[in-house]
Design an enzyme around this catalytic site. Structure first.
Site, PDB file in Angstrom:
ATOM      1  N   GLU A   1      -3.541   7.760   7.780  1.00 33.23           N
ATOM      2  CA  GLU A   1      -4.642   7.017   7.159  1.00 33.23           C
ATOM      3  C   GLU A   1      -5.018   5.813   8.018  1.00 33.23           C
ATOM      4  OE1 GLU A   1      -5.185   4.614   2.967  1.00 33.23           O
ATOM      5  OE2 GLU A   1      -4.019   6.468   2.943  1.00 33.23           O
TER       6      GLU A   1
ATOM      7  N   GLU B   1       2.088   1.818  -3.452  1.00 36.24           N
ATOM      8  CA  GLU B   1       1.031   2.393  -4.293  1.00 36.24           C
ATOM      9  C   GLU B   1       1.038   3.921  -4.194  1.00 36.24           C
ATOM     10  OE1 GLU B   1      -3.156   3.912  -3.592  1.00 36.24           O
ATOM     11  OE2 GLU B   1      -3.088   1.828  -2.916  1.00 36.24           O
ATOM     12  N   HIS B   2       1.164   4.438  -2.975  1.00 35.27           N
ATOM     13  CA  HIS B   2       1.254   5.886  -2.790  1.00 35.27           C
ATOM     14  C   HIS B   2       2.493   6.452  -3.490  1.00 35.27           C
ATOM     15  CE1 HIS B   2      -1.711   7.023   0.548  1.00 35.27           C
ATOM     16  NE2 HIS B   2      -1.955   5.743   0.300  1.00 35.27           N
TER      17      HIS B   2
ATOM     18  N   HIS C   1       0.826  -1.211   0.000  1.00 35.26           N
ATOM     19  CA  HIS C   1       0.000   0.000   0.000  1.00 35.26           C
ATOM     20  C   HIS C   1       0.861   1.262   0.000  1.00 35.26           C
ATOM     21  CE1 HIS C   1      -2.536   2.982   2.415  1.00 35.26           C
ATOM     22  NE2 HIS C   1      -3.093   2.942   1.223  1.00 35.26           N
TER      23      HIS C   1
END
Length: 473
Positions: free
Chosen positions: A162, A85-86, A82
């Site tokens: 997040e 991905e950022h 993840h």
């Protein structure tokens, strides 16, 4: 196991208001709009290309699927898929951090990305005449992603925030995170997609770079294009921009089969919350192919069982548990994953009504499944859920994005391009006896893990956390 509880139904209803669905027993006679079939190609470097023409509007969707997700991480670096991905938005040799999104917006498009246990995906929806621009941009960052360490450190703080806002401030999300770690022992599905906070705290730029070099290879990726496009032209564009990326071997994946469970597992979880909550997770078979095997047949029957229990307003769980003066729950859910790269679960959950306990809700949920095992389901119930699925098949064609995502998801699972048609055909064949049979065989203690949220007092002075600046999805 987020609100994965109606995953299969949402796949078919994503573009359809329930109020537009026909009543139970109604016949769907209007044909679906004529659609060109998707085409699949493999580039010499191993990249898969899937193209689905849909010429009803001058728009196109470009998606890049990389068959890597949280399940491909190793302990100590959870969340790296993840985080990476950022970082794909943070630059290449020719684009600066954040420039990718600005360029897509300037084209009149929208874009984003997502990470799951199974896959990482990137997508753009743009005017069809701007397709080559996003193909060029996506191919560039797939092959040439790079960024300075300071940029990684700043984005890592966004990801940690997040996690705080979406998981740590949400008691049910925390419960499901803990329950997954109880349900699974060997399967990497035990890890949270966002990662454990201690792993995020210890993550280094090199962790992300190594994950990128290992998994972002052409043979582990697929480009999906849907919309007002010509397949031959799309193939030329993809070969032009992706074809020069060097082929590299896809890393081998070792099997990590979940050992047999022997006895119910229970989790008591305490957190500040307004209400208690109970979640039941049963280990069940999953759909692996469309062949008629006992496991595949059971997976399809479990899908129908999920819909009978909670597939529409006033379904069995809603009628039995949330209505009337003696109702036991304020809300209930049922769901089944159907397929995935890892093992799937059948889930039941509920919020106790005032004066009721999680144990009472647990018993009531299990009783509804036991009732199906004893008495079966009616033909009217079967017809109702099947009619809704057929309606969903027709209406989902309105979404070019939905068509692209469905094709990409099928590729990730190793399923054929016509999975939607095959799935509908196989679901139509499910009988009431099959539904009764799976209800009797897969809901015992040896397949069950239970998580109960015990609420602690909520601080009345605590202010809601603001969304993380720069957070995606």
């Amino acid at each position: 196991m987020k609100r994965h509880l109606r995953t299969f139904l949402l796949l078919f209803f994503s573009s359809l208001s329930l109020s537009l669905l026909p009543p139970a027993g109604a016949q769907i006679t209007a044909p679906a709009p004529a659609q060109e079939k998707p085409q699949q190609f493999t580039l010499p470097n191993g990249l898969t290309l899937i193209v689905k023409p849909d010429r009803r509007a001058p728009t196109a969707v470009h998606m890049l699927y990389v068959r890597v997700g949280a399940m491909d991480e190793v302990d100590g670096t959870t969340g790296v898929a993840h985080v990476l991905e950022h970082m794909l938005f943070k630059g290449t040799k020719t684009t600066k951090p954040g420039e990718f999104s600005r360029l897509v917006a300037a084209l009149g498009g929208r874009e984003n990305a997502f990470t799951t246990r199974d896959v990482t995906g990137y997508f753009q929806q743009i005017p069809a005449n701007k397709l080559e621009d996003v193909i060029r941009l996506e191919a560039d960052r797939f092959a040439n992603n790079q960024w300075p360490d300071d940029e990684f450190k700043r984005e890592l703080e966004v990801v940690k925030e997040e996690r705080r806002s979406r998981t740590e401030d949400n008691p049910r999300s925390l419960l499901f995170e803990q329950l997954s770690a109880v349900v699974y022992q060997a399967s990497p599905y035990r890890r949270p997609v966002v990662g454990w906070m201690n792993d995020l705290e210890a993550m280094t730029p090199q962790d992300a770079r190594e994950f990128y070099r290992r998994w972002y290879v052409p043979g582990n990726a697929a480009v999906v294009v849907a919309g007002d496009v010509d397949p031959a032209q799309v193939r030329r564009l993809v070969e032009k921009h992706y074809g020069s990326i060097p082929a590299r071997a896809v890393p081998p994946r070792k099997p990590r089969e979940e050992p047999q469970q022997n006895g119910v597992r229970r989790l008591e979880f305490k957190a500040p919350a307004d209400q208690s909550y109970v979640a039941l997770a049963f280990k069940v078979p999953q759909l692996r192919t469309f062949d008629k095997t006992p496991e595949n047949d059971d997976a399809l029957a479990l899908t129908v069982l999920s819909a009978v229990l909670d597939g529409y307003d006033g379904a069995r769980l809603d009628r039995a548990l949330t209505r009337g003066p003696d109702r036991v729950a304020d809300s209930v859910d049922a769901g089944y994953g159907l397929w995935g790269r890892g093992p799937q679960l059948f889930t039941l959950s509920g919020v106790p009504a005032a004066g009721k306990t999680p144990e009472q809700v647990e018993a009531a949920l299990r009783e509804q499944v036991a009732r199906v095992a004893r008495e079966g389901v009616t033909e009217a119930e079967l017809q109702r859920v099947k009619t809704r699925w057929i309606a969903g098949e027709i209406y989902k064609l309105d979404s070019v994005m939905g068509q692209a995502r469905e094709l990409g998801s099928a590729w990730v699972m190793g399923m054929p391009l016509d999975s939607d048609t095959r799935l509908m055909a196989r679901l139509r064949e499910v009988t009431a006896d099959q539904v009764k049979s799976v209800a009797a065989r897969y809901f015992g203690d040896d397949q069950l893990s239970v998580g109960i949220l015990r609420p602690l007092p909520v601080d009345p002075n605590r202010k809601p956390r603001q969304p993380a600046a720069g957070a995606r999805h």
